[in-house]
Design a protein around this motif. Structure first.
Motif, PDB file in Angstrom:
ATOM      1  N   VAL A 293       0.789  -1.237   0.000  1.00 55.88           N
ATOM      2  CA  VAL A 293       0.000   0.000   0.000  1.00 55.88           C
ATOM      3  C   VAL A 293       0.817   1.282   0.000  1.00 55.88           C
ATOM      4  N   GLY A 294       2.098   1.202   0.312  1.00 53.51           N
ATOM      5  CA  GLY A 294       2.880   2.419   0.527  1.00 53.51           C
ATOM      6  C   GLY A 294       2.905   3.381  -0.640  1.00 53.51           C
ATOM      7  N   GLU A 295       3.097   2.861  -1.837  1.00 51.60           N
ATOM      8  CA  GLU A 295       3.229   3.730  -3.008  1.00 51.60           C
ATOM      9  C   GLU A 295       1.881   4.115  -3.611  1.00 51.60           C
ATOM     10  N   ALA A 296       0.804   3.564  -3.063  1.00 47.17           N
ATOM     11  CA  ALA A 296      -0.533   3.865  -3.592  1.00 47.17           C
ATOM     12  C   ALA A 296      -1.196   5.032  -2.882  1.00 47.17           C
ATOM     13  N   GLY A 297      -0.519   5.627  -1.909  1.00 46.39           N
ATOM     14  CA  GLY A 297      -1.132   6.694  -1.122  1.00 46.39           C
ATOM     15  C   GLY A 297      -0.421   8.022  -1.262  1.00 46.39           C
ATOM     16  N   VAL A 298      -1.209   9.104  -1.182  1.00 46.32           N
ATOM     17  CA  VAL A 298      -0.689  10.467  -1.233  1.00 46.32           C
ATOM     18  C   VAL A 298      -1.308  11.262  -0.085  1.00 46.32           C
ATOM     19  N   TYR A 299      -0.487  12.069   0.564  1.00 45.74           N
ATOM     20  CA  TYR A 299      -0.981  13.005   1.571  1.00 45.74           C
ATOM     21  C   TYR A 299      -1.080  14.375   0.916  1.00 45.74           C
ATOM     22  N   ILE A 300      -2.246  14.989   1.002  1.00 45.52           N
ATOM     23  CA  ILE A 300      -2.498  16.276   0.356  1.00 45.52           C
ATOM     24  C   ILE A 300      -2.767  17.336   1.429  1.00 45.52           C
ATOM     25  N   ALA A 301      -2.019  18.420   1.368  1.00 39.58           N
ATOM     26  CA  ALA A 301      -2.230  19.559   2.262  1.00 39.58           C
ATOM     27  C   ALA A 301      -2.269  20.832   1.418  1.00 39.58           C
ATOM     28  N   ARG A 302      -2.986  21.845   1.896  1.00 36.98           N
ATOM     29  CA  ARG A 302      -3.141  23.090   1.138  1.00 36.98           C
ATOM     30  C   ARG A 302      -2.218  24.174   1.695  1.00 36.98           C
ATOM     31  N   VAL A 303      -1.618  24.929   0.785  1.00 36.92           N
ATOM     32  CA  VAL A 303      -0.801  26.070   1.189  1.00 36.92           C
ATOM     33  C   VAL A 303      -1.733  27.164   1.719  1.00 36.92           C
ATOM     34  N   ILE A 304      -1.515  27.572   2.966  1.00 31.55           N
ATOM     35  CA  ILE A 304      -2.356  28.615   3.560  1.00 31.55           C
ATOM     36  C   ILE A 304      -1.586  29.912   3.797  1.00 31.55           C
ATOM     37  N   ASP A 305      -0.268  29.857   3.584  1.00 29.86           N
ATOM     38  CA  ASP A 305       0.531  31.078   3.702  1.00 29.86           C
ATOM     39  C   ASP A 305       1.819  30.899   2.919  1.00 29.86           C
ATOM     40  N   ARG A 306       2.298  32.016   2.403  1.00 30.72           N
ATOM     41  CA  ARG A 306       3.603  32.045   1.749  1.00 30.72           C
ATOM     42  C   ARG A 306       4.381  33.179   2.394  1.00 30.72           C
ATOM     43  N   VAL A 313      12.225  30.843   1.239  1.00 28.91           N
ATOM     44  CA  VAL A 313      10.783  30.804   1.046  1.00 28.91           C
ATOM     45  C   VAL A 313      10.190  29.682   1.894  1.00 28.91           C
ATOM     46  N   PHE A 314       9.082  29.989   2.557  1.00 24.81           N
ATOM     47  CA  PHE A 314       8.351  28.996   3.335  1.00 24.81           C
ATOM     48  C   PHE A 314       6.920  28.922   2.821  1.00 24.81           C
ATOM     49  N   LEU A 315       6.526  27.725   2.393  1.00 17.74           N
ATOM     50  CA  LEU A 315       5.135  27.464   2.046  1.00 17.74           C
ATOM     51  C   LEU A 315       4.503  26.776   3.248  1.00 17.74           C
ATOM     52  N   VAL A 316       3.610  27.493   3.915  1.00 14.80           N
ATOM     53  CA  VAL A 316       3.002  26.996   5.150  1.00 14.80           C
ATOM     54  C   VAL A 316       1.690  26.309   4.785  1.00 14.80           C
ATOM     55  N   GLU A 353      11.907  27.927  -8.018  1.00 17.52           N
ATOM     56  CA  GLU A 353      12.400  28.461  -6.754  1.00 17.52           C
ATOM     57  C   GLU A 353      12.723  27.305  -5.809  1.00 17.52           C
ATOM     58  N   THR A 354      13.499  27.631  -4.803  1.00 19.62           N
ATOM     59  CA  THR A 354      13.777  26.691  -3.725  1.00 19.62           C
ATOM     60  C   THR A 354      12.901  27.077  -2.539  1.00 19.62           C
ATOM     61  N   ALA A 355      12.142  26.118  -2.045  1.00 16.43           N
ATOM     62  CA  ALA A 355      11.198  26.431  -0.976  1.00 16.43           C
ATOM     63  C   ALA A 355      11.228  25.370   0.104  1.00 16.43           C
ATOM     64  N   ASN A 356      10.878  25.801   1.305  1.00 17.48           N
ATOM     65  CA  ASN A 356      10.633  24.889   2.413  1.00 17.48           C
ATOM     66  C   ASN A 356       9.127  24.711   2.549  1.00 17.48           C
ATOM     67  N   VAL A 357       8.669  23.460   2.622  1.00 14.64           N
ATOM     68  CA  VAL A 357       7.253  23.188   2.842  1.00 14.64           C
ATOM     69  C   VAL A 357       7.094  22.776   4.299  1.00 14.64           C
ATOM     70  N   VAL A 358       6.309  23.534   5.043  1.00 17.65           N
ATOM     71  CA  VAL A 358       6.174  23.297   6.476  1.00 17.65           C
ATOM     72  C   VAL A 358       4.701  23.139   6.832  1.00 17.65           C
ATOM     73  N   GLY A 359       4.474  22.620   8.038  1.00 18.97           N
ATOM     74  CA  GLY A 359       3.125  22.464   8.526  1.00 18.97           C
ATOM     75  C   GLY A 359       2.717  23.623   9.408  1.00 18.97           C
ATOM     76  N   ILE A 383      -0.247  20.697  -1.930  1.00 16.54           N
ATOM     77  CA  ILE A 383       1.025  19.999  -1.803  1.00 16.54           C
ATOM     78  C   ILE A 383       0.757  18.499  -1.713  1.00 16.54           C
ATOM     79  N   ALA A 384       1.463  17.719  -2.518  1.00 17.35           N
ATOM     80  CA  ALA A 384       1.338  16.262  -2.491  1.00 17.35           C
ATOM     81  C   ALA A 384       2.602  15.658  -1.903  1.00 17.35           C
ATOM     82  N   VAL A 385       2.437  14.828  -0.884  1.00 15.57           N
ATOM     83  CA  VAL A 385       3.534  14.038  -0.330  1.00 15.57           C
ATOM     84  C   VAL A 385       3.290  12.596  -0.750  1.00 15.57           C
ATOM     85  N   PHE A 386       4.136  12.086  -1.640  1.00 15.87           N
ATOM     86  CA  PHE A 386       3.963  10.730  -2.153  1.00 15.87           C
ATOM     87  C   PHE A 386       4.509   9.697  -1.151  1.00 15.87           C
ATOM     88  N   GLN A 387       4.378   8.420  -1.510  1.00 17.21           N
ATOM     89  CA  GLN A 387       4.804   7.301  -0.663  1.00 17.21           C
ATOM     90  C   GLN A 387       4.124   7.382   0.710  1.00 17.21           C
TER      91      GLN A 387
END
Length: 411
Positions: A293-306, A313-316, A353-359, A383-387
């Motif tokens: 199941v590991g590769e069949a799932g994606v975690y999706i979060a929305r950018v709420i701040d830049r 750069v931080f994508l929150v 660009e180079t960015a940090n994606v944070v929670g 934002i999609a986090v694979f695996q």
């Protein structure tokens, strides 16, 4: 009339259409609207099915394929797999309930893991599932509850082997371990087995997980089978099952290559005949979780701040480590590496660009991507986090800072 554009090259096993990630054939932007909120985990049922089909093609036909529910216990995922695999393994009372609520027959469910409570053991005996015994305490409890219920408890002995799986992410056997009974102690334990109340069925021998090297798996599987053959001499009854574990890994980080599944299958085809000759009635089980199941799932979060801080750069996002602890690097990584991360609605755009994606948590550990090359991210992007199909939500500190739990969907 122009033909519709062809789908882009799959990303991490998923299809991209018009620059948008598709999960289960649905654009992720539409899926987010359908769910009604972010963050969420989405699992693609076709990818899960395809992985089972690949395993069936590669592994010898004599191998029984079990799913370890701990990798992803979402009821819809478990029910989907009930029609595809040969059995389930559970590690808690709640996982046992999930398995028993599915269409999988109880006789094809096993229960492994240290520290089973007396209540869990009593439930397992009553359900008629196979108890993987990890200690003499568990053995005595199984016999006690079987006697009280006027039945025989089905058991297999979880063996702590005297070897480990080389190059594995987590070593589950070899040396002192909380898992199983030391191999050298098993014959004496079997000689004292209460056969009035315990029905011995076989052995469960598992030495490690998350391995990407077929040659390491071959070595461990050969040693496992040799050990099972030796221990069978002390068996009080016909050996009906030999669970040789799994350990099949998936690639998470740059430079990692997928496991050569065909080579694993060839190796098993070479070494299984010795076991089948010595124990012709034994069901040979390969038990997998993450690999299914590991590769069949994606975690999706929305950018709420830049925001920018001292040139970075931080994508929150509205997600974070409280949902996907492993992707943050806080679940066993010694040196933090990025999981595969992308902007799901900008899959066709080049990195700019180079960015940090944070929670959204009040800790610097809440980092989903560290200085990653991405298209320019904006508020509202996904934002999609694979695996993320295994050891995601249930392996994370969901209640940390009391943010809402994410949704889970099988599509």
């Amino acid at each position: 009339m122009n033909a519709p554009p062809a789908p882009a090259r799959p990303a991490h096993g998923f299809v991209v259409q018009d620059g948008c990630l598709q999960i289960g054939g649905i654009p992720v932007t539409r899926l987010a609207e359908r769910i009604g909120s972010t963050p969420f985990f989405a699992y693609d049922r076709k990818l899960i099915t395809a992985r089972i089909e690949a395993l069936r093609r590669a592994l010898p036909k004599s191998v029984h394929l079990n799913y370890a529910i701990k990798a992803n216990p979402m009821p819809a995922v478990v029910q989907h797999l009930a029609g595809l695999v040969d059995g389930f393994d559970v590690a808690s009372a709640l996982e046992m309930k999930t398995a028993l609520d599915s269409t999988m027959p109880p006789a094809r469910v096993s229960f492994a893991g240290p520290g089973k409570t007396r209540g869990e053991i009593a439930q397992a005996v009553a359900a008629g599932i196979l108890l993987s015994i990890e200690s003499e305490t568990e053995l005595a409890a199984a016999a006690e509850f079987a006697a009280a219920q006027k039945t025989r408890a089905r058991i297999e002995i979880r063996v702590n082997p005297d070897f480990e799986l080389k190059s594995s992410g987590m070593k589950m056997g070899g040396g002192p371990k909380q898992f199983g009974i030391d191999a050298e102690c098993v014959p004496q334990l079997l000689s004292r087995l209460d056969r009035r109340h315990l029905e011995f069925e076989g052995f469960h021998i598992f030495s490690g997980s998350q391995n990407l090297r077929a040659e390491a798996l071959y070595e461990a599987q050969k040693k496992t089978i040799d050990l099972a053959i030796r221990l069978a001499d002390a068996a009080p009854e016909t050996v009906k099952v030999v669970n040789i574990g799994g350990g099949f890994g998936i690639p998470y980080f740059p430079g990692e290559k997928p496991l050569d599944l065909a080579a694993v299958g060839r190796g098993l085809a070479e070494i299984l005949p010795a076991l089948q000759k010595r124990l012709p009635e034994a069901r040979i089980v390969v038990e997998l979780g993450r690999y299914i199941v590991g590769e069949a799932g994606v975690y999706i979060a929305r950018v709420i701040d830049r925001k920018e801080s001292r040139g970075q750069v931080f994508l929150v996002t509205d997600g974070g480590l409280h949902h996907q602890l492993a992707a943050s690097g806080n679940f066993g990584q010694i040196i933090r590496k990025n999981y595969p991360v992308a902007i799901a609605n900008k899959m066709d755009l080049p990195a700019s660009e180079t960015a940090n994606v944070v929670g959204c948590l009040c800790t610097p550990l809440d980092l989903l991507a560290d200085r990653l090359e991405l298209p320019r991210g904006e508020i509202g992007d996904l934002i999609a986090v694979f695996q993320s199909g295994a050891y995601g939500l249930t392996a994370s500190p969901t209640m940390f800072l009391s943010h809402p739990a994410p949704a889970e969907v099988l599509v």
